[in-house]
Every structure is written in structure tokens, then in C-alpha cells.
Design a protein around this motif. Sequence first.
Motif, PDB file in Angstrom:
ATOM      1  N   GLY A 120       0.786  -1.230   0.000  1.00  0.00           N
ATOM      2  CA  GLY A 120       0.000   0.000   0.000  1.00  0.00           C
ATOM      3  C   GLY A 120       0.812   1.270   0.000  1.00  0.00           C
ATOM      4  O   GLY A 120       0.247   2.369  -0.034  1.00  0.00           O
ATOM      5  N   ARG A 121       2.170   1.150   0.012  1.00  0.00           N
ATOM      6  CA  ARG A 121       3.019   2.341   0.017  1.00  0.00           C
ATOM      7  C   ARG A 121       3.625   2.664  -1.348  1.00  0.00           C
ATOM      8  O   ARG A 121       4.429   3.563  -1.469  1.00  0.00           O
ATOM      9  N   GLU A 122       3.224   1.915  -2.381  1.00  0.00           N
ATOM     10  CA  GLU A 122       3.896   1.934  -3.674  1.00  0.00           C
ATOM     11  C   GLU A 122       5.386   1.660  -3.478  1.00  0.00           C
ATOM     12  O   GLU A 122       6.256   2.422  -3.901  1.00  0.00           O
ATOM     13  N   ASP A 128      -0.804  -3.843  -7.198  1.00  0.00           N
ATOM     14  CA  ASP A 128      -1.989  -4.425  -6.586  1.00  0.00           C
ATOM     15  C   ASP A 128      -2.483  -5.524  -7.535  1.00  0.00           C
ATOM     16  O   ASP A 128      -3.124  -5.235  -8.549  1.00  0.00           O
TER      17      ASP A 128
END
Length: 560
Positions: A120-122, A128
Motif C-alpha cells: 500500500g506504500r507503492e 496491486d
Amino acid sequence: MTSRRHAGTDPPMPSVAETIAETLVHQGVSHVFCVPGESYLAVLDALHGVQNRIALITCRHEAAAANMAEAYGKLNGRPGVAMVTRGPGATHASIGVHTAFQDSTPMLLFVGDVGTDMIGREAFQEVDYRRMFGALAKGVFVLDRADRAHEIVASAYALSLSGRPGPVVIALPEDILTEEALPAVATRIEPPQASPDASAIAALANMLDAAERPLLWLGGPGWTADDVAAVQSFAESAKLPVITSWRRKDRFDNAHPNYAGELGLGSNPKLIDRVKSADLVIALGTRLGEVASQGYTVPAVPSPAQSLVHIHPDADTLGRVRRPALAIQSSIRLACAALGELGFAIDGSRWTDWTRAARADYEAWVQPTNVVNGVNMAEVIGHLDDVLGADTIYCNGAGNFAGWLHRFHQHRRIGTQLAPTSGAMGYGVPAGIAAKLLQPEREVVVLAGDGDFLMSGNELITAARYGANVIFIVVDNGQYGTIRMHQARDYPGRQSGTALVNPDFSAFARSFGCHGETIDRTEDFPAALVRARESGVPALITVKTDPREISPGRRLDEAV
């Protein structure tokens, strides 16, 4: 990764990575195709621990690894397995996932992922995968619970096989892979078999009794030799003409007097007209997709002109595009068995001439066509048929070159055609390598165009490394042939973007330790094939063809 023990004398607990490897062992997986990545090092280590039971095949590109897994699924009937790293590895592999989806092939793609603390933090190469593969795969799992690893992998495997088979993606956060897990599910996973309802089979019999011009249309995945034998018995007893969907020609013996041809790209116009004039179409296994149904016109959408009986294992496929007169949800195996028994009750004498005419049209269609210049690929394919055994596996990717193989080669047995209904270029080379590794006792031939070949030709080194002695035939006409043909039709005299400058393909092959040679005359092919078969290594024959001889019986009118 070494298994750890709980306190005291408890038995060793496997790691998540070891549970993954053991699940594959229990399910009978013989090969895993990969491009290694640091995000799933623990799984690579676990596979080292089972190397006497699973062969790990290292590829040079993730698309090839995925295509090899897809070809494995086609031949084996159970999921082929590919493993790639995150981000670029997964995006490269997506082409094989797309092919597995459109071809309804069971397949698992394991993707090494960022750690759970990074999601979720790239993070570096983070994707994803639920969003990325949501419309490409049958299902997407993220293995983010060590205590459910055994359940998640088994569920993914089962989903890949069930109903309409397809690809399933499992993302592997790297920090989870070394945690303790429960032992792998040891029970062999078998897909549920939907059985045709007796009343539906009775209704089908009544429809046949009322028909004058029926035909049987075969396609789809999951066929076995027993299925083909049962359907052949049905067709013979009921005297039905049989057709196959595009790139599913091996679902019926092409030399059988009831076989009438393949519906797809470049189909016999007489066959298309025959299907249009049929009053009953029994479609078994095929989705009746765009290519096979001539742009959803044969049978028409949404209400076919013919009475349509659609038999398919997936309830969501039945009635999705067309309204069949009779929809039957059934596995291929049980449907074929039911039809085999039904055939003896059908009197097909009134359409005998219809079936004979369909066969006569097919026999005329597969007579070799002539060329004005260069190698005649129709004669090349005919020579392969004359010399190689009926068990030979033929593989191809996408391009006009494939038209010569599909039209002139006669498939005699199931499991002899590996070709993407997705129309993906670059498929044939990795598919042929996978086929030879899986069934080394059989001869394997890959037919590739020059554009098609260079999308995966680097995998020749994979063939050489693992002793996959495939015969590769590269049709070199210096262009993207399919697009060139359409360009000449729609924009005559304005060639743009379709010309190719090619290397010496045969020298390229020799640089990998393969046999390689080039021919530019039809009469030179038989001797070249002898040398290729006797070389004892993977062999490539470059066949120089005139770029004007764009497809069987069709020549470009304009200069090239």
C-alpha cells in the motif's frame, strides 16, 4: 529454508514456502517454469528440497514461463505452474495469463510480492495484483496468512480446475514465506463433474429426430482420448458431420469420413455456408466465441437461426451471449459418455448425403494450393504429415503463417495441437519446449513466423539447456504478414510499419548450440528435415517464402 520445531518433541513445522512446494508435489506437478526473483527466494529454496519430484525450468523471459505453464495445462489437463517476481515479472507474465483465460486452460501463476509491511506504500515494484489481474484471471489470491497457506494454495488449485478452467494468480508477500505453516493438503484435488440431466438428453434426442441438416460442433478444453472415442461413436452411429472450433482441431480425427473442417480465421466459405444452412447445431465444449462464430454471426446473436443445443461445463457460459434452444451444463467427460450412448438410438439415414457433402467440401479445401514464387508451405506441411507420426505435437503462435498449418495438417489424435485461441504471438516456441519436456518421447514441431519467432526466440537457449529437442520451422517473409495482408486490403499501396529486417535465424540458432539451416526451395525441405531430426539437438529450419504469397491460395496484388 529449514523446517523449525515447536518446543519439546513436537514434529517439525513446514514454512509457508515448503507448504507451497509440498502442495504442488501432492497434486502431481512435474514441472515449474520460472524466472527467479529475490521476492520468492524461500520458494526457490523449497523447490530445491523437492528437486527429485519437481523439475524447475528456468526461462529467459516471464512471458515464456507463463506460456510454458499454459501449454503444460493444455497437455496435462491439470494446472501448469509458473513463478515470477513482482512488478515487471508479473506484467511480463500477464500475456500467458490472458491466453490461459481465453483458452480456458488451468494454470497457476505465483508472483513474489513486497512484504506485508510495505503493501500500500507503492514500494519498489509494488503492484496491486487483485486490481491488475482482476479481469485477466479466474481468481486472485494474496497469501497474507501463514496459518492459511495450505488452504489458500489448495483453493487456488481447485478453482483453476473447476467449471470452465482458467488461470489463478497467487501473490506471495516475501516476509510470509519463511513463517511457520500447516502441512500441505495431501488429497488429490479433482474438479466436480456436472452430469447432463436425463431429460435434457431425451430432449436432444427429440431434436435430432426432427432435424434434417444437423451437425456436431466440438471445442473447448479438458478433452481426453476416451472423450474423443465416445464422441466419434456418437457421430458414426448418428451419421453426423463434425466440425471443430478454431485451434481445437485435435478434438476429432481429421481423417474421419464424418469430419467436415474447422471454423475460425480463414475458414472454408463452404463450411460457413453449411453451418448457416444447418437446422440443428449441437455445440459441445466450445464457447462459440468471436473467431469461431465468424464475429458472432454463425450462430447469430442473440437468437440463432438454427436450433442450438449448447453443452458446456460452465453455467455462466450457457446463455451468456446466445439464447440456445437447449442448454445443458455438463463436464466434457460425462457429456461425451452420454452422447456415445445416445448415438445408437438415432436414425441418421436421412442426412447421410448432407454428411458426405460436408466431407467432400473439406477434402477439396485441404488439397495443396500453388504458389507463384518461393517455397510452397502447403507442400511443406504435407511432407510433415507424410513423414512424422500421428502423435507429433504441433505448436504455433499467431500470424498468417499459421494458416498453412491449420488448413493443411491433419490432426489424428487429441493432444497434438498447442495453439493460442487468444491469438498471442510468441506462444509457439515456449509451448513447444514445454511439450517436449513434459512428453520427451513424442516429436514436437513448432511453426513460427519471423515476427512471431523473435518474440520468444531467446528461449532456444532454454531448449538447448534442458535437452528439449524440438524442431522449429521459421517462415521468413520479412513482414508482419497478417497486418500486411489487411493493410493491402484497406490501404493499398501504403505499406507502413509492417516490413521487417531479420537476422540470420539459422545462425542465431547455431549460436545457442542448436542445429540451424536455411532453405529457399520447396524440394530442399525433406532433406533439411532429415538432418534436423538426426541432429540430436534442438533444430531450426528457416524457410524463405515470397512475401506476396500471403496465405493459402491468396497472393498480394501490389508490390512489396
